[in-house]
Every structure is written in C-alpha cells, then in structure tokens.
Design a protein around this motif. Structure first.
Motif, mmCIF file in Angstrom:
data_model
loop_
_atom_site.group_PDB
_atom_site.id
_atom_site.type_symbol
_atom_site.label_atom_id
_atom_site.label_comp_id
_atom_site.label_asym_id
_atom_site.label_seq_id
_atom_site.Cartn_x
_atom_site.Cartn_y
_atom_site.Cartn_z
ATOM 1 N N ILE A 265 0.853 -1.186 0.000
ATOM 2 C CA ILE A 265 0.000 0.000 0.000
ATOM 3 C C ILE A 265 0.891 1.239 0.000
ATOM 4 O O ILE A 265 2.117 1.138 0.132
ATOM 5 N N ARG A 266 0.261 2.382 -0.122
ATOM 6 C CA ARG A 266 0.986 3.651 -0.130
ATOM 7 C C ARG A 266 1.454 4.004 1.278
ATOM 8 O O ARG A 266 0.689 3.927 2.237
ATOM 9 N N LEU A 267 2.723 4.401 1.394
ATOM 10 C CA LEU A 267 3.256 4.968 2.629
ATOM 11 C C LEU A 267 3.008 6.466 2.560
ATOM 12 O O LEU A 267 3.470 7.133 1.629
ATOM 13 N N ASN A 268 2.267 7.009 3.511
ATOM 14 C CA ASN A 268 1.914 8.426 3.466
ATOM 15 C C ASN A 268 3.112 9.344 3.638
ATOM 16 O O ASN A 268 3.106 10.466 3.181
ATOM 17 N N GLY A 269 4.122 8.896 4.313
ATOM 18 C CA GLY A 269 5.314 9.713 4.544
ATOM 19 C C GLY A 269 5.882 9.412 5.912
ATOM 20 O O GLY A 269 5.226 8.818 6.762
ATOM 21 N N VAL A 270 7.111 9.803 6.105
ATOM 22 C CA VAL A 270 7.814 9.581 7.360
ATOM 23 C C VAL A 270 8.402 10.913 7.796
ATOM 24 O O VAL A 270 8.989 11.641 6.983
ATOM 25 N N ASP A 271 8.246 11.255 9.067
ATOM 26 C CA ASP A 271 8.795 12.495 9.617
ATOM 27 C C ASP A 271 9.653 12.174 10.834
ATOM 28 O O ASP A 271 9.309 11.284 11.620
ATOM 29 N N TRP A 272 10.751 12.916 10.990
ATOM 30 C CA TRP A 272 11.642 12.712 12.126
ATOM 31 C C TRP A 272 12.254 14.051 12.506
ATOM 32 O O TRP A 272 12.733 14.803 11.650
ATOM 33 N N ASP A 273 12.220 14.386 13.792
ATOM 34 C CA ASP A 273 12.849 15.589 14.335
ATOM 35 C C ASP A 273 13.810 15.174 15.442
ATOM 36 O O ASP A 273 13.541 14.234 16.186
ATOM 37 N N SER A 274 14.891 15.924 15.558
ATOM 38 C CA SER A 274 15.855 15.650 16.619
ATOM 39 C C SER A 274 16.496 16.958 17.038
ATOM 40 O O SER A 274 16.788 17.822 16.205
ATOM 41 N N SER A 275 16.726 17.116 18.336
ATOM 42 C CA SER A 275 17.462 18.276 18.826
ATOM 43 C C SER A 275 18.343 17.837 19.982
ATOM 44 O O SER A 275 18.012 16.899 20.704
ATOM 45 N N SER A 276 19.463 18.511 20.117
ATOM 46 C CA SER A 276 20.371 18.201 21.227
ATOM 47 C C SER A 276 21.081 19.470 21.669
ATOM 48 O O SER A 276 21.305 20.388 20.871
ATOM 49 N N PHE A 277 21.404 19.489 22.942
ATOM 50 C CA PHE A 277 22.174 20.577 23.537
ATOM 51 C C PHE A 277 23.267 19.933 24.370
ATOM 52 O O PHE A 277 22.987 19.062 25.197
ATOM 53 N N MET A 278 24.498 20.344 24.151
ATOM 54 C CA MET A 278 25.624 19.714 24.830
ATOM 55 C C MET A 278 26.559 20.765 25.423
ATOM 56 O O MET A 278 26.693 21.856 24.876
ATOM 57 N N VAL A 279 27.166 20.404 26.525
ATOM 58 C CA VAL A 279 28.195 21.220 27.166
ATOM 59 C C VAL A 279 29.389 20.310 27.386
ATOM 60 O O VAL A 279 29.239 19.176 27.835
ATOM 61 N N GLY A 280 30.570 20.803 27.067
ATOM 62 C CA GLY A 280 31.760 19.986 27.246
ATOM 63 C C GLY A 280 32.971 20.822 27.573
ATOM 64 O O GLY A 280 32.955 22.049 27.491
ATOM 65 N N ALA A 281 34.013 20.126 27.928
ATOM 66 C CA ALA A 281 35.296 20.762 28.214
ATOM 67 C C ALA A 281 36.371 20.022 27.438
ATOM 68 O O ALA A 281 36.301 18.803 27.254
ATOM 69 N N ALA A 282 37.353 20.750 26.961
ATOM 70 C CA ALA A 282 38.466 20.142 26.225
ATOM 71 C C ALA A 282 39.782 20.617 26.837
ATOM 72 O O ALA A 282 39.945 21.810 27.158
ATOM 73 N N TYR A 283 40.681 19.673 27.008
ATOM 74 C CA TYR A 283 42.014 19.981 27.495
ATOM 75 C C TYR A 283 43.002 19.710 26.366
ATOM 76 O O TYR A 283 43.014 18.616 25.785
ATOM 77 N N HIS A 284 43.799 20.692 26.013
ATOM 78 C CA HIS A 284 44.786 20.577 24.933
ATOM 79 C C HIS A 284 46.175 20.401 25.530
ATOM 80 O O HIS A 284 46.593 21.192 26.353
ATOM 81 N N PHE A 285 46.864 19.358 25.125
ATOM 82 C CA PHE A 285 48.225 19.147 25.640
ATOM 83 C C PHE A 285 49.192 18.942 24.510
ATOM 84 O O PHE A 285 48.871 18.815 23.377
#
Length: 110
Positions: free
Chosen positions: A90-110
């Motif tokens: 049969i006919r697939l009417n459509g597919v929808d997908w949403d995603s969101s993310s918020f991130m906090v991080g720290a980086a150490y450079h050596f």
C-alpha cells in the motif's frame, strides 16, 4: 593575565535521501518474522548546528553545542510480508523525524 577568547560557528546542511526501513511486528501472527514489513521513499532533511567555544585558560576550552535536524519523506511504499509467503503493498503516506540536542563539554589541549 589570561584573556578569554571566544569563537562561534554555525552550519546549515540540506540532505536528499533514499529512505528504507524494515521491522518485525512480533505480536502479529498473520505477518512473517523476522521481517514483517518494509518502507521505501525518497526524502530530504535539514541539519542546523551551532557551537560556541570559550578558551578559559591556556589549555582549557569550554564548549556549548546545539543541533537540530528535521527529516521528511514524500509518499512511498509500505510492503507487508504475510506469514503464508504473500505480500501486501500500500501507499506509505510519509515519514517524519525531528531531533534536537544541547551539549556542554570541556576540552584539554596538551
């Protein structure tokens, strides 16, 4: 004295995709297993990302990142595989997908 330095980045992406998905409806005795159905459609999506980088000290950065994605397909095909070996399409009417993310991080450079 150490000065804070900051940088900001923004990206926008547009995608075109061939969507394919399959699944197992394990509670349906009239459908085949392990593949009970498959979906096929053409789709598109957008991805937006923002990043804020703050240099806190000589070797330390603090990173804030936000991402959003939205994907959709046009109509396509929904094919079910029956337990007797037959198929139902049969006919697939459509597919929808949403995603969101918020991130906090720290980086150490050596």
């Amino acid at each position: 004295p150490q000065h804070l330095t900051m940088s900001f980045g923004l990206s926008l992406e547009l995608h075109y995709a061939d969507y394919y998905g399959e699944g197992n409806w394990n509670l349906r005795s009239d459908l085949a297993h392990p593949t009970s159905f498959e979906h096929e459609a053409n789709g598109y999506g957008i991805s937006i990302a923002a990043e804020w980088l703050i240099t806190m000290a000589e070797h330390w950065d603090l990173i804030f990142n936000a991402n959003y994605q939205n994907w959709s397909t046009d109509s396509g095909t929904d094919r079910k595989f029956l337990v007797d070996g037959g198929t139902s399409t049969i006919r697939l009417n459509g597919v929808d997908w949403d995603s969101s993310s918020f991130m906090v991080g720290a980086a150490y450079h050596f």
